[in-house]
Scaffold this motif. Sequence first.
Motif, short mmCIF file in Angstrom:
data_model
loop_
_atom_site.label_atom_id
_atom_site.label_comp_id
_atom_site.label_asym_id
_atom_site.label_seq_id
_atom_site.Cartn_x
_atom_site.Cartn_y
_atom_site.Cartn_z
N VAL A 197 0.85 -1.19 0.00
CA VAL A 197 0.00 0.00 0.00
C VAL A 197 0.89 1.24 0.00
O VAL A 197 1.82 1.33 0.80
CB VAL A 197 -0.92 0.00 1.24
N PRO A 198 0.63 2.20 -0.89
CA PRO A 198 1.46 3.40 -0.94
C PRO A 198 1.47 4.16 0.38
O PRO A 198 0.41 4.44 0.96
CB PRO A 198 0.79 4.24 -2.04
N SER A 199 2.66 4.49 0.86
CA SER A 199 2.78 5.19 2.14
C SER A 199 2.34 6.64 2.05
O SER A 199 1.99 7.25 3.06
CB SER A 199 4.23 5.11 2.62
N TRP A 200 2.33 7.20 0.84
CA TRP A 200 2.03 8.62 0.67
C TRP A 200 0.54 8.93 0.66
O TRP A 200 0.13 10.09 0.77
CB TRP A 200 2.65 9.15 -0.63
N SER A 201 -0.31 7.91 0.52
CA SER A 201 -1.74 8.14 0.41
C SER A 201 -2.45 7.87 1.74
O SER A 201 -2.07 6.98 2.50
CB SER A 201 -2.34 7.23 -0.67
N SER A 202 -3.50 8.65 1.98
CA SER A 202 -4.32 8.43 3.19
C SER A 202 -5.43 7.43 2.92
O SER A 202 -6.14 7.03 3.85
CB SER A 202 -4.91 9.76 3.68
N TYR A 203 -5.57 6.98 1.68
CA TYR A 203 -6.62 6.02 1.32
C TYR A 203 -6.06 4.60 1.37
O TYR A 203 -6.02 3.90 0.35
CB TYR A 203 -7.18 6.34 -0.07
N LYS A 204 -5.64 4.19 2.54
CA LYS A 204 -4.96 2.90 2.68
C LYS A 204 -5.86 1.73 2.28
O LYS A 204 -5.43 0.82 1.56
CB LYS A 204 -4.48 2.71 4.12
N GLU A 205 -7.09 1.72 2.78
CA GLU A 205 -7.98 0.60 2.52
C GLU A 205 -8.31 0.48 1.04
O GLU A 205 -8.35 -0.62 0.47
CB GLU A 205 -9.27 0.75 3.34
N GLN A 206 -8.52 1.61 0.39
CA GLN A 206 -8.84 1.59 -1.04
C GLN A 206 -7.67 1.10 -1.87
O GLN A 206 -7.85 0.32 -2.82
CB GLN A 206 -9.28 2.99 -1.50
N TRP A 207 -6.47 1.53 -1.54
CA TRP A 207 -5.30 1.03 -2.26
C TRP A 207 -5.09 -0.46 -2.00
O TRP A 207 -4.65 -1.20 -2.89
CB TRP A 207 -4.05 1.82 -1.87
N ARG A 208 -5.45 -0.91 -0.80
CA ARG A 208 -5.36 -2.35 -0.51
C ARG A 208 -6.31 -3.12 -1.41
O ARG A 208 -5.99 -4.21 -1.90
CB ARG A 208 -5.67 -2.59 0.97
N GLN A 209 -7.49 -2.55 -1.66
CA GLN A 209 -8.44 -3.19 -2.58
C GLN A 209 -7.85 -3.28 -3.99
O GLN A 209 -7.99 -4.31 -4.67
CB GLN A 209 -9.74 -2.40 -2.62
N VAL A 210 -7.21 -2.20 -4.43
CA VAL A 210 -6.58 -2.19 -5.75
C VAL A 210 -5.55 -3.31 -5.85
O VAL A 210 -5.51 -4.05 -6.85
CB VAL A 210 -5.92 -0.82 -6.01
N ILE A 211 -4.70 -3.42 -4.84
CA ILE A 211 -3.65 -4.45 -4.87
C ILE A 211 -4.25 -5.84 -4.89
O ILE A 211 -3.78 -6.72 -5.63
CB ILE A 211 -2.71 -4.25 -3.66
N ASP A 212 -5.31 -6.06 -4.13
CA ASP A 212 -5.97 -7.38 -4.14
C ASP A 212 -6.51 -7.70 -5.52
O ASP A 212 -6.43 -8.85 -5.99
CB ASP A 212 -7.11 -7.40 -3.11
N ILE A 213 -7.06 -6.69 -6.19
CA ILE A 213 -7.64 -6.92 -7.52
C ILE A 213 -6.56 -7.26 -8.54
O ILE A 213 -6.69 -8.22 -9.31
CB ILE A 213 -8.44 -5.69 -7.98
N VAL A 214 -5.46 -6.50 -8.56
CA VAL A 214 -4.44 -6.74 -9.58
C VAL A 214 -3.68 -8.03 -9.31
O VAL A 214 -3.09 -8.62 -10.24
CB VAL A 214 -3.46 -5.55 -9.71
N LYS A 215 -3.69 -8.50 -8.06
CA LYS A 215 -3.07 -9.79 -7.75
C LYS A 215 -3.99 -10.95 -8.10
O LYS A 215 -3.56 -12.11 -8.09
CB LYS A 215 -2.69 -9.86 -6.27
N GLY A 216 -5.23 -10.65 -8.40
CA GLY A 216 -6.20 -11.69 -8.71
C GLY A 216 -6.11 -12.16 -10.14
O GLY A 216 -5.13 -11.87 -10.85
N PRO A 217 -7.13 -12.88 -10.59
CA PRO A 217 -7.11 -13.44 -11.94
C PRO A 217 -7.00 -12.35 -13.01
O PRO A 217 -7.63 -11.31 -12.91
CB PRO A 217 -8.45 -14.18 -12.04
N CYS A 218 -6.21 -12.63 -14.02
CA CYS A 218 -6.06 -11.71 -15.14
C CYS A 218 -7.15 -12.02 -16.17
O CYS A 218 -7.24 -13.17 -16.62
CB CYS A 218 -4.67 -11.86 -15.75
N PRO A 219 -7.97 -11.07 -16.54
CA PRO A 219 -9.06 -11.35 -17.49
C PRO A 219 -8.52 -11.69 -18.87
O PRO A 219 -7.49 -11.18 -19.30
CB PRO A 219 -9.85 -10.04 -17.52
N LYS A 220 -9.23 -12.58 -19.55
CA LYS A 220 -8.86 -12.89 -20.92
C LYS A 220 -9.23 -11.72 -21.81
O LYS A 220 -10.27 -11.09 -21.63
CB LYS A 220 -9.59 -14.16 -21.38
N THR A 221 -8.38 -11.45 -22.79
CA THR A 221 -8.63 -10.31 -23.65
C THR A 221 -7.94 -10.51 -24.99
O THR A 221 -7.01 -11.31 -25.10
CB THR A 221 -8.11 -9.00 -23.00
N ARG A 222 -8.41 -9.79 -26.00
CA ARG A 222 -7.77 -9.81 -27.31
C ARG A 222 -6.40 -9.16 -27.21
O ARG A 222 -6.23 -8.12 -26.60
CB ARG A 222 -8.63 -9.05 -28.32
#
Length: 304
Positions: free
Chosen positions: A157-182
Amino acid sequence: MKNVLPDHVQEWVLHTVNSQGKIVAIQQLLGGMSSVMHKISIQSGEVLTDVVIRQVDNEEWLEEEPDLALHEAKSLEWAIDVDVPTPNLIAYDQSGAICGVPTVLMTKLEGVVELQPKNMEEWVDGLANALAKVHQLNADHFPYTYFTYQNLSTLEVPSWSSYKEQWRQVIDIVKGPCPKTRECFIHRDYHAANVLWTGNKVSGIVDWVNACKGPAGIDVGHCRVDMAQLHGVEYSDAFLTAYQKHAGELFLYDPYWDLIALIDILFGPPEVYPGWPALGVKGLTNEIIAHRLDEYMLSLLKRI
């Protein structure tokens, strides 16, 4: 004329372009971060020819990707089929054996970078339309493939942001399954400082050193996060709308790629990209950039 390039590099350029010509001007180009670029003007009789030389002098980058000159050379050869002007490859020195560092010599495109247009709607639409044309190109046999710049497994989680929980959500999402795409031919560093304009029309796309086969959403996301920092979320969203219009059925939007593109640029506290003030942008501060990145991140979470 100030000797801003070593004699042996100038001799290589002349020998390659026109051994009967004479170099009459050398000008360093602004905005580059990973390499040094110059415009070289060569006079032969009444004909003046401008070329561009890129010399990759970033040692850290070269350690990670030692074939950068070859990469850009292959990218330029592939990009010639894009329905937008791109530089033509003239020659390259893959290892730096001739020029001292890996070097690419290419034609110069007409036009200038525009970062603060008078007509924002027209500008955003032009950027989106040009990118959609890049993505029309198939890249099945292109030798370079997309990868993330960040190690997703070690994200914090970025230390410079006060939105810790939201950035944690972002990290969880990008660590998750990668969608199939063209997958298609992507620029991989598409943003306004790499697009040239003549009047109110896009006249070319430059800086192809990172091009590869990959998801169109990465290019879209990279331009969107750049737009969010330069002008705010409103224009980042306008770019997405315009791109979807021009890409049509070839593109299925998934905010995952926006989040990946956002994470990809976070290698420390947010800072004003040095290329922007070099190209005339004033008024941006590190604090403004951090605030806009937080705003953009929150807007993406609303799309999930």
